[in-house]
Design a protein around this motif. Structure first.
Motif, PDB file in Angstrom:
ATOM      1  N   VAL A 152      13.885 -84.141  53.767  1.00 37.98           N
ATOM      2  CA  VAL A 152      14.717 -83.511  54.794  1.00 37.98           C
ATOM      3  C   VAL A 152      16.133 -83.293  54.262  1.00 37.98           C
ATOM      4  CG1 VAL A 152      15.662 -83.737  57.125  1.00 37.98           C
ATOM      5  CG2 VAL A 152      13.327 -84.498  56.638  1.00 37.98           C
ATOM      6  N   ARG A 153      16.677 -84.300  53.559  1.00 37.51           N
ATOM      7  CA  ARG A 153      18.013 -84.140  52.976  1.00 37.51           C
ATOM      8  C   ARG A 153      18.017 -82.988  51.971  1.00 37.51           C
ATOM      9  NH1 ARG A 153      17.365 -89.647  52.160  1.00 37.51           N
ATOM     10  NH2 ARG A 153      17.681 -89.503  49.897  1.00 37.51           N
ATOM     11  N   ARG A 154      16.977 -82.898  51.180  1.00 37.63           N
ATOM     12  CA  ARG A 154      16.893 -81.838  50.194  1.00 37.63           C
ATOM     13  C   ARG A 154      16.801 -80.467  50.874  1.00 37.63           C
ATOM     14  NH1 ARG A 154      12.844 -77.915  48.101  1.00 37.63           N
ATOM     15  NH2 ARG A 154      13.384 -77.607  45.916  1.00 37.63           N
ATOM     16  N   LEU A 155      16.096 -80.378  51.999  1.00 36.10           N
ATOM     17  CA  LEU A 155      15.993 -79.116  52.728  1.00 36.10           C
ATOM     18  C   LEU A 155      17.368 -78.635  53.184  1.00 36.10           C
ATOM     19  CD1 LEU A 155      14.363 -76.848  54.052  1.00 36.10           C
ATOM     20  CD2 LEU A 155      14.027 -78.363  56.029  1.00 36.10           C
ATOM     21  N   ALA A 156      18.238 -79.570  53.573  1.00 38.59           N
ATOM     22  CA  ALA A 156      19.579 -79.190  54.017  1.00 38.59           C
ATOM     23  C   ALA A 156      20.321 -78.447  52.918  1.00 38.59           C
ATOM     24  CB  ALA A 156      20.357 -80.433  54.442  1.00 38.59           C
ATOM     25  N   SER A 157      20.192 -78.895  51.688  1.00 42.58           N
ATOM     26  CA  SER A 157      20.864 -78.261  50.565  1.00 42.58           C
ATOM     27  C   SER A 157      20.113 -77.041  50.050  1.00 42.58           C
ATOM     28  CB  SER A 157      21.023 -79.279  49.426  1.00 42.58           C
ATOM     29  OG  SER A 157      21.473 -78.659  48.240  1.00 42.58           O
ATOM     30  N   GLU A 158      18.813 -77.195  49.853  1.00 40.23           N
ATOM     31  CA  GLU A 158      18.021 -76.115  49.243  1.00 40.23           C
ATOM     32  C   GLU A 158      17.898 -74.912  50.170  1.00 40.23           C
ATOM     33  OE1 GLU A 158      15.808 -74.965  45.724  1.00 40.23           O
ATOM     34  OE2 GLU A 158      17.272 -76.526  46.216  1.00 40.23           O
ATOM     35  N   GLY A 159      17.666 -75.186  51.447  1.00 37.79           N
ATOM     36  CA  GLY A 159      17.508 -74.090  52.397  1.00 37.79           C
ATOM     37  C   GLY A 159      18.755 -73.260  52.575  1.00 37.79           C
ATOM     38  N   SER A 160      19.911 -73.855  52.338  1.00 39.84           N
ATOM     39  CA  SER A 160      21.180 -73.141  52.533  1.00 39.84           C
ATOM     40  C   SER A 160      21.755 -72.587  51.237  1.00 39.84           C
ATOM     41  CB  SER A 160      22.209 -74.072  53.192  1.00 39.84           C
ATOM     42  OG  SER A 160      22.453 -75.220  52.390  1.00 39.84           O
ATOM     43  N   ARG A 161      20.982 -72.644  50.147  1.00 43.23           N
ATOM     44  CA  ARG A 161      21.460 -72.066  48.887  1.00 43.23           C
ATOM     45  C   ARG A 161      21.722 -70.576  49.061  1.00 43.23           C
ATOM     46  NH1 ARG A 161      17.667 -73.507  43.845  1.00 43.23           N
ATOM     47  NH2 ARG A 161      19.008 -71.871  42.944  1.00 43.23           N
ATOM     48  N   PRO A 162      22.826 -70.079  48.551  1.00 52.72           N
ATOM     49  CA  PRO A 162      23.100 -68.649  48.719  1.00 52.72           C
ATOM     50  C   PRO A 162      22.144 -67.753  47.950  1.00 52.72           C
ATOM     51  CG  PRO A 162      24.814 -69.723  47.405  1.00 52.72           C
ATOM     52  CD  PRO A 162      23.966 -70.815  47.958  1.00 52.72           C
ATOM     53  N   ARG A 163      21.585 -68.253  46.812  1.00 48.24           N
ATOM     54  CA  ARG A 163      20.741 -67.423  45.951  1.00 48.24           C
ATOM     55  C   ARG A 163      19.398 -68.102  45.669  1.00 48.24           C
ATOM     56  NH1 ARG A 163      23.211 -63.919  41.941  1.00 48.24           N
ATOM     57  NH2 ARG A 163      25.329 -63.328  42.494  1.00 48.24           N
ATOM     58  N   LEU A 164      18.726 -68.592  46.667  1.00 46.50           N
ATOM     59  CA  LEU A 164      17.464 -69.279  46.450  1.00 46.50           C
ATOM     60  C   LEU A 164      16.450 -68.342  45.801  1.00 46.50           C
ATOM     61  CD1 LEU A 164      15.798 -71.897  46.966  1.00 46.50           C
ATOM     62  CD2 LEU A 164      15.033 -70.826  49.097  1.00 46.50           C
ATOM     63  N   PRO A 165      15.878 -68.724  44.643  1.00 47.51           N
ATOM     64  CA  PRO A 165      14.858 -67.872  44.011  1.00 47.51           C
ATOM     65  C   PRO A 165      13.681 -67.609  44.942  1.00 47.51           C
ATOM     66  CG  PRO A 165      15.599 -69.574  42.491  1.00 47.51           C
ATOM     67  CD  PRO A 165      16.188 -69.912  43.836  1.00 47.51           C
ATOM     68  N   SER A 198      18.778 -80.249  43.829  1.00 48.90           N
ATOM     69  CA  SER A 198      19.055 -79.178  44.783  1.00 48.90           C
ATOM     70  C   SER A 198      20.557 -78.955  44.951  1.00 48.90           C
ATOM     71  CB  SER A 198      18.422 -79.499  46.139  1.00 48.90           C
ATOM     72  OG  SER A 198      18.745 -78.513  47.091  1.00 48.90           O
ATOM     73  N   VAL A 199      21.316 -80.033  45.064  1.00 50.12           N
ATOM     74  CA  VAL A 199      22.772 -79.907  45.212  1.00 50.12           C
ATOM     75  C   VAL A 199      23.361 -79.215  43.986  1.00 50.12           C
ATOM     76  CG1 VAL A 199      24.937 -81.175  45.458  1.00 50.12           C
ATOM     77  CG2 VAL A 199      22.907 -81.925  46.719  1.00 50.12           C
ATOM     78  N   ALA A 200      22.904 -79.615  42.800  1.00 52.98           N
ATOM     79  CA  ALA A 200      23.397 -78.985  41.569  1.00 52.98           C
ATOM     80  C   ALA A 200      23.029 -77.506  41.529  1.00 52.98           C
ATOM     81  CB  ALA A 200      22.830 -79.708  40.354  1.00 52.98           C
ATOM     82  N   ASN A 201      21.817 -77.171  41.922  1.00 54.48           N
ATOM     83  CA  ASN A 201      21.395 -75.771  41.922  1.00 54.48           C
ATOM     84  C   ASN A 201      22.176 -74.950  42.945  1.00 54.48           C
ATOM     85  OD1 ASN A 201      19.531 -76.114  39.866  1.00 54.48           O
ATOM     86  ND2 ASN A 201      17.847 -76.549  41.265  1.00 54.48           N
ATOM     87  N   HIS A 202      22.447 -75.552  44.103  1.00 51.17           N
ATOM     88  CA  HIS A 202      23.247 -74.872  45.127  1.00 51.17           C
ATOM     89  C   HIS A 202      24.633 -74.547  44.569  1.00 51.17           C
ATOM     90  CE1 HIS A 202      24.238 -74.548  49.647  1.00 51.17           C
ATOM     91  NE2 HIS A 202      25.275 -74.085  48.987  1.00 51.17           N
ATOM     92  N   LEU A 203      25.261 -75.537  43.961  1.00 52.24           N
ATOM     93  CA  LEU A 203      26.595 -75.315  43.407  1.00 52.24           C
ATOM     94  C   LEU A 203      26.567 -74.319  42.253  1.00 52.24           C
ATOM     95  CD1 LEU A 203      27.940 -78.960  43.550  1.00 52.24           C
ATOM     96  CD2 LEU A 203      28.943 -76.999  44.726  1.00 52.24           C
ATOM     97  N   ASN A 204      25.523 -74.374  41.438  1.00 56.41           N
ATOM     98  CA  ASN A 204      25.404 -73.402  40.350  1.00 56.41           C
ATOM     99  C   ASN A 204      25.279 -71.983  40.903  1.00 56.41           C
ATOM    100  OD1 ASN A 204      25.080 -72.825  37.422  1.00 56.41           O
ATOM    101  ND2 ASN A 204      23.049 -72.130  38.077  1.00 56.41           N
TER     102      ASN A 204
END
Length: 367
Positions: A152-165, A198-204
């Motif tokens: 669930v914590r990961r969904l918060a970050s991954e789901g809100s990524r601006p450029r999710l593959p 996920s947090v690192a990918n979001h920031l990247n």
């Protein structure tokens, strides 16, 4: 459909005829009135021509096609199905169902996505709710960043990524990273590697439009925490490849490398597609103190028009002893990808240390 998906055609076989039968069998177990034959007929129609994401959507559509229940009752059945599915990726058809048929029931649908993500991921589905009701969705996802379940914590970050593959971009988050900044801040020292990635990918993702914002954010963190330091290092990977001095400084490699490169070579010097090259060289320290070196290499790929396009590859981070030396080598198969087609010619190869090109060689590719 993304290039990643096209590059792995076998991935679509996750949703093959055998898997569809598995879904039908498990649905019949939790809902005896399930019309398995109708489901299989609908789901298998034209299956061979569909990509993996299209097959996922087809399963969701097929379930909806044969379930004679209203949305809430259908969700109740699908919640029983979720733990019985034998693939986390396959279970992502359930969040897809929510995104497709639950827009009218925000609270119920978001609770379902939170539940289903623990079996696979709701990262694609939740973006439809972010697109239609950004403020309310992000408010809930900020709370999820505190959840005891790492999925669930990961969904918060991954789901809100601006450029999710494999998904559409979230333009508001892409334009204003502050919208999801609170989520990332709460997760910056998360104990779960799944969450940290996920947090690192979001920031990247954010570095593509707002590199200075990411650098300001990371520089404001305490990197004494090893989890936070890990996120910072991986979040800045694109900027590090670009030789950004601030990013290199964050990971302790901002100083000019006091080294000499010896015997920089690629073997064999002439190759064809499908063959393997080996880049090798010796790094020799010119100073008595230890140095942290971020070593990458870049290939100037020849393009169809005769020009070149550089691609940087990560090699290694090295703690080089004072006046020490170390041999570094990396193998690479020369093959075409959907993202890269090789053209005949001489391709320059550069060794990049702490953001600076310090040695070069070349390889000739015959296609």
């Amino acid at each position: 459909m993304s290039t990643t998906e096209t590059a792995a055609p076998a991935l679509k076989e996750i949703f093959n005829a055998e898997r569809l039968q598995h879904i039908a069998t498990e649905m019949s177990a939790v809902y005896p009135a399930f019309k398995a034959k109708a489901f299989l007929k609908y789901a298998n129609d034209g299956l061979a021509e569909l990509s993996v994401m299209q097959r996922m959507a087809r399963v969701s559509e097929s379930l909806h096609h044969v379930l004679p229940l209203d949305y809430a009752d259908s969700l109740a059945v699908l919640r029983e199905l979720a733990p019985r599915l034998n693939s986390g990726f396959v279970s992502m058809c359930l969040p897809h169902y929510v995104a497709s048929y639950g827009a009218h029931a925000f609270d119920t649908s978001m609770e379902a996505l939170k539940y289903f993500t623990t079996f696979g991921s709701s990262e694609f589905a939740i973006r439809h709710f972010l697109r239609s009701d950004l403020e309310r969705s992000l408010e809930l996802m900020h709370d999820w960043a505190r959840d005891e379940n790492h999925h669930v914590r990961r969904l918060a970050s991954e789901g809100s990524r601006p450029r999710l593959p494999w998904s559409f971009r979230l333009e508001p988050v892409q334009a204003d990273p502050l919208l999801a900044a609170g989520i990332l801040d709460r997760l910056k020292a998360d104990e779960s590697l799944y969450v940290r990635k996920s947090v690192a990918n979001h920031l990247n993702d954010v570095t593509k439009e707002h590199p200075e914002w990411v650098l300001d954010t990371v520089e404001g963190w305490s990197l004494e925490n090893r989890h936070t330091a890990w996120i910072a290092r991986h979040a800045l990977r694109s900027l590090i490849k670009q030789g950004n001095s601030r990013a290199l400084t964050v990971i302790g490699a901002g100083a000019k490398a006091e080294i000499e490169l010896l015997d920089v070579k690629v073997e064999p010097a002439v190759v064809r597609l499908g063959e393997t090259i080996t880049l090798s060289f010796t790094v020799k320290s010119l100073v008595p103190v230890e140095q942290r070196l971020v070593i990458d290499y870049a290939i100037d790929y020849v393009k169809a028009n005769g020009g070149t396009s550089a691609k940087v590859f990560k090699l290694k981070t090295l703690e080089l002893a004072g006046f020490g030396s170390e041999v570094v080598a990396r193998r690479q198969v020369i093959k075409d990808f959907t993202t890269r087609k090789h053209y005949a010619g001489v391709h320059a190869v550069h060794v990049v240390v702490n953001g600076e090109r310090l040695g070069s060689t070349a390889v000739e590719i015959n296609c």
